[in-house]
Design a protein around this motif. Structure first.
Motif, PDB file in Angstrom:
ATOM      1  N   GLU A 204      35.568 -66.396  12.789  1.00  0.00           N
ATOM      2  CA  GLU A 204      36.051 -65.973  11.464  1.00  0.00           C
ATOM      3  C   GLU A 204      36.228 -64.453  11.390  1.00  0.00           C
ATOM      4  N   ILE A 205      35.384 -63.714  12.084  1.00  0.00           N
ATOM      5  CA  ILE A 205      35.514 -62.249  12.112  1.00  0.00           C
ATOM      6  C   ILE A 205      36.834 -61.850  12.750  1.00  0.00           C
ATOM      7  N   VAL A 206      37.185 -62.532  13.844  1.00  0.00           N
ATOM      8  CA  VAL A 206      38.454 -62.252  14.511  1.00  0.00           C
ATOM      9  C   VAL A 206      39.629 -62.575  13.587  1.00  0.00           C
ATOM     10  N   LEU A 207      39.542 -63.695  12.875  1.00  0.00           N
ATOM     11  CA  LEU A 207      40.626 -64.070  11.967  1.00  0.00           C
ATOM     12  C   LEU A 207      40.779 -63.060  10.836  1.00  0.00           C
ATOM     13  N   GLU A 208      39.658 -62.611  10.290  1.00  0.00           N
ATOM     14  CA  GLU A 208      39.717 -61.617   9.214  1.00  0.00           C
ATOM     15  C   GLU A 208      40.316 -60.309   9.715  1.00  0.00           C
ATOM     16  N   ALA A 209      39.895 -59.894  10.911  1.00  0.00           N
ATOM     17  CA  ALA A 209      40.434 -58.661  11.490  1.00  0.00           C
ATOM     18  C   ALA A 209      41.927 -58.795  11.758  1.00  0.00           C
ATOM     19  N   LEU A 210      42.345 -59.936  12.282  1.00  0.00           N
ATOM     20  CA  LEU A 210      43.753 -60.162  12.584  1.00  0.00           C
ATOM     21  C   LEU A 210      44.596 -60.147  11.312  1.00  0.00           C
ATOM     22  N   GLN A 211      44.100 -60.753  10.247  1.00  0.00           N
ATOM     23  CA  GLN A 211      44.827 -60.757   8.984  1.00  0.00           C
ATOM     24  C   GLN A 211      45.019 -59.331   8.465  1.00  0.00           C
ATOM     25  N   LYS A 212      43.987 -58.518   8.616  1.00  0.00           N
ATOM     26  CA  LYS A 212      44.064 -57.136   8.132  1.00  0.00           C
ATOM     27  C   LYS A 212      44.989 -56.270   8.985  1.00  0.00           C
ATOM     28  N   LEU A 213      45.235 -56.681  10.239  1.00  0.00           N
ATOM     29  CA  LEU A 213      46.141 -55.913  11.105  1.00  0.00           C
ATOM     30  C   LEU A 213      47.574 -55.941  10.585  1.00  0.00           C
TER      31      LEU A 213
END
Length: 365
Positions: A204-213
């Motif tokens: 989920e951390i990776v998904l949140e970071a990717l969305q913010k990119l």
């Protein structure tokens, strides 16, 4: 010397790879692998010439296998029991009591976090597992940090041996999987995360970071399977990332997938010493990882990868942005080459085997 390794058998991640690569180093008549179910682990072990015994359970609560295991230990005259994972560790309590065999473990994750999001039942199993962990004769800690964690739990330091995970490093890179088969183009920045789909792994951390990119040319591969796959797939849809995130499931061509990628990811809340990062290093990939286990003994921050605090999606995003920038400047390849040189010198499979064998012999002398 005759050693019985016990593991549940359902593993598809790092612990599966660790057990198989380790047991392959021993003579065939020295080690036996006992599992409680058929699966990828037992199949791969047999393919590698490892003697596998299946003590099939009707469910994970079927304790009838314990008497069979104890009888097997006595009949085959094993000198040492080596357990892996919560279920095997819990069963080790009974086996130790009934056979008085020398009992060791390699703990592949933080015992206090193995049953995350499992409710009341998880809390009960966590308490039982922590009790079992304190009853063993010896412990293999795969990082100095993990040794300190065990000592903080009340285990004597002279009962713990720090032994880093190791793999066989190759001189040549693997032949990459064509990017088109992975849902990526040659100009995309391709991140790959090889990890069990479990809450402790931090997808989920990776998904949140990717969305913010907010960068459509960034693609992420999730390699592995596990209990929260549907939950993660829903999160991908909810975040509008279905065109950027691809679930590849359990794969045997991990090396080839790494070879096709730009950066390896690890976002776990807890690890001991992640085998997946060594496999990435073998393919000359720099790494973005959370600060868990012994990763700071493998990664030099901002030189061979990036180390960020656990659970911090903003800092994880910043590390991904830096990796994208480094690729644009043509600097990622050197970072990966430097990581390979460091890892291949210090974390070889030969080192792992020799240190574990020496510890076995010392315990039995």
């Amino acid at each position: 010397m005759k050693v019985l390794h016990v593991i549940s058998g359902g593993e598809t991640g790092g612990s599966r790879k660790h057990v198989i690569t380790l047991l392959k180093q021993f003579a065939k008549n020295e080690v036996v692998l006992a599992v409680f179910q058929e699966g990828a682990l037992s199949k791969e072990a047999r393919e590698n010439g490892i003697h596998v015994e299946v003590f099939q359970q009707t469910s994970r609560y079927d304790l009838s296998v314990l008497k069979k295991l104890a009888r097997y230990i006595r009949q085959e005259r094993f000198d040492l029991l080596h357990t892996h994972g919560p279920r095997a560790n819990l069963f080790g309590l009974y086996l130790k009591k009934k056979t008085n065999i020398c009992w060791v473990t390699t703990i592949h994750s933080d015992p206090s976090l193995d049953f995350m999001k499992a409710g009341v039942k998880g809390k009960i199993f966590t308490a039982l597992h922590l009790y079992a962990v304190k009853k063993m004769d010896h412990y293999f800690a795969v990082s100095e940090r993990f040794k300190k964690n065990l000592m903080a739990a009340g285990i004597r330091g002279d009962h713990i041996t720090t032994i880093y995970n190791g793999i066989h490093f190759t001189e040549e890179k693997a032949v990459p999987v064509p990017r088109a088969e992975l849902g990526a183009d040659k100009d995309d920045v391709l991140f790959v995360m090889v990890a069990r789909l479990h809450p402790i792994k931090g997808h989920e951390i990776v998904l949140e970071a990717l969305q913010k990119l907010e960068n459509s040319q960034v693609k992420v591969l999730f390699v592995g399977d596990g209990p929260i796959r549907s939950e993660l797939e829903q999160a991908v849809d909810r975040r509008g990332l279905s065109g950027q995130v691809h679930f590849l499931g359990f794969r045997k061509d991990v090396e080839e997938i790494y070879a096709a990628s730009d950066v390896a990811l690890l976002a776990s809340y807890s690890e001991s010493f992640p085998l997946a990062l060594l496999e990435a290093a073998n393919q000359h990939l720099p790494v973005i990882t959370t600060d868990v286990g012994g990763v700071n003994e493998l990664i030099t921050n901002e030189k061979t990868g990036w180390i960020v605090p656990t659970g911090d999606a903003d800092l994880y995003r910043q590390a991904m942005e830096e990796a994208i920038f480094r690729k644009q400047r043509g600097e990622l390849a050197k970072m990966g080459d430097d990581l390979y040189q460091h890892a291949s010198r210090h974390f070889s499979l030969t080192n792992l085997y020799e240190m574990i064998r020496n510890t076995y012999e010392r315990l039995l002398s």
